[in-house]
Structure formats: C-alpha cells, structure tokens
Design an enzyme around this catalytic site. Structure first.
Site, PDB file in Angstrom:
ATOM      1  N   CYS A 220      -0.950   3.702  -6.622  1.00 56.63           N
ATOM      2  CA  CYS A 220      -1.780   3.042  -5.607  1.00 56.63           C
ATOM      3  C   CYS A 220      -1.964   1.614  -6.072  1.00 56.63           C
ATOM      4  CB  CYS A 220      -3.131   3.746  -5.468  1.00 56.63           C
ATOM      5  SG  CYS A 220      -4.325   2.853  -4.421  1.00 56.63           S
TER       6      CYS A 220
ATOM      7  N   CYS B 294       0.866  -1.176   0.000  1.00 57.42           N
ATOM      8  CA  CYS B 294       0.000   0.000   0.000  1.00 57.42           C
ATOM      9  C   CYS B 294       0.905   1.228   0.000  1.00 57.42           C
ATOM     10  CB  CYS B 294      -0.891  -0.012   1.241  1.00 57.42           C
ATOM     11  SG  CYS B 294      -1.897   1.473   1.484  1.00 57.42           S
TER      12      CYS B 294
END
Length: 257
Positions: free
Chosen positions: A186, A75
C-alpha cells in the site's frame, strides 16, 4: 502550452501516493505534477470493487480536465480494482498502475517468509492472486492485511507509541519466524518504514514506488512527451477533503515544506 509541458497526474485514496510522487519528483525533476488525494473517501481498501472503480474514475475525470499528459494510479487498491477499465476508457494517455513489489523480494533469495502488508481488498483481488501464484512455489509468501493502518497515516500518525503498538500487534505472531522481507503493498505504508524497521531489525523492506516511476519514465520516452525544459518542475497538491491539515500533511510527507 505544448503537451510536453503538461502535468502528470498522480492519484491515490489519500496521502499514500505521496510516497510515489516523492520518487517521481526525484527521478523526473523537470516534470510538472498534479497530485489528487481522495481523503474524503479514504480508505479504499475496505470498500467494494465497484465503489473503488467509481471513485477512481471520478478523480481521473477531474484531472483530465486539467490537461494531464499521463496518469499514475499510485494506489494498489485502485490499481487492482480499476486499472483495466481506466486503460480501456482513456486510451489517449499512458496510464501506469502499481502493484506489491513481490518480485524484488523473491529475487533477494533470503531465507524465511516474505510478508506482504496490504489492505484487505488488495490482498483479495484476482490481480494480486495472479501475482502471488507466480512465486508461491519457490517462496513462502504470507498475506498480512492491515485494516486501520491507512487511517492512522491519514491522521498524520507515522511514528510514536500509537504506531508502534499497532505494528507490534500485527507482527506478534511472526516474532520467532525467519523473515526474508517485508513488502509494503500500500502506498501509505512507506511512511512508517522507519517504525517497521525498529521492530524488524535487518529485514529488507520493499515497496513498489521505484518500479512504478521507472515504468512512468519509460512510457514518457515511448510517447515522446518527456518534459525537456531545463528548469525544475512544479508540484500541485489537491485533496477531496477541504482541509488545510491534509494539504499541510501532504507537503510535509513530500518534504517540500
């Protein structure tokens, strides 16, 4: 069970890190993995640094109790907010983070703007600013925050009219520009790569999954904890959101189901 057989933990704010897990399973087929998505608290990208740090450490504690031998923070937002603290706090295992794959985009040496799609928090953090400063003298880098995109993907919307409407709205101001590359900052975003490609014809779309997995492999070799079993590894997927829907979506994205 010996250490080499222990699982590798992979964490994300939701289902996004499955894109990294998918690359890891492909490149490390003998390893066991436990994936933990924190969809109950997604998205991380609109929270404060302190909130993300706290949530990330809480997830890591859960996985440490499951005897993971290495940790991948799949992440970008959690890496930006918490990776230094994680490495300071948990020194007994290798911890690998992820960052936007800006370097490979720059090395393409294509004419035009490099557009980095990411969450607002990732783009505002000092870790990303330092990365951007390395290349901004030689390349035109454009930050494109994408609030709302993670939520669409968490809902299982990775293609179709709703996703196209979102992406076209984001790209509208760059329609007449030369685009050198799109960088997916992302881990959720690789799941809409095909939809981006429908709009950005013939423009390279780059994400950090491969580089992250190569770093994981290097660390496993360095610590001598590569799984040397000849049989294929197992993947366990957990999520803070107690929902069959989110687990089914996770396996669908991994293409194990």
């Amino acid at each position: 069970m010996i250490v080499k057989d222990n699982p590798i933990g992979v964490i994300d704010s939701g289902v996004g890190g499955i894109s990294v897990l998918r690359e890891a399973v492909k490149n490390l087929p003998h390893e066991n993995f436990i994936y933990y998505g924190d969809s109950k608290n997604a998205p991380y990208g609109i929270k404060s640094v302190e909130e993300v740090r706290s949530l990330t450490c809480s997830v890591v504690e859960k996985l440490l109790k499951m005897n993971i031998k290495a940790l991948v923070v799949a992440c970008n937002t959690a890496t930006s907010a918490a990776i230094d603290e994680l490495r300071e706090r948990y020194k007994n295992i290798p911890i690998i983070g992820i960052e936007p794959a800006l370097k490979p985009a720059v090395e393409l040496k294509r004419k035009g703007k490099i557009i980095i799609m990411a969450t607002p928090m990732t783009l505002s953090e000092s870790k990303f600013r330092k990365l951007m400063e390395k290349y901004e003298e030689t390349s035109e880098i454009v930050k494109l925050p994408c609030p709302g995109l993670v939520e669409l993907i968490e809902d299982g919307i990775v293609e179709g009219p709703k996703m196209q409407e979102y992406l076209r709205g984001k790209f509208r101001e760059y329609e007449k520009d030369d685009i050198a590359a799109f960088v997916l900052g992302c881990t959720h975003y690789p799941f809409v790569r095909k939809e981006i490609g429908k709009i950005a014809h013939d423009v390279p779309i780059i994400d950090g999954s491969e580089g992250t997995v190569m770093q994981l492999k290097r660390k496993l070799k360095k610590y001598d904890i590569l799984n040397d079993n000849s049989k294929g590894g197992e993947v366990q997927i957990l999520n803070s959101l107690i929902s069959d829907k989110i687990i089914d979506l996770s396996y669908k994205l991994l293409k194990l189901k």
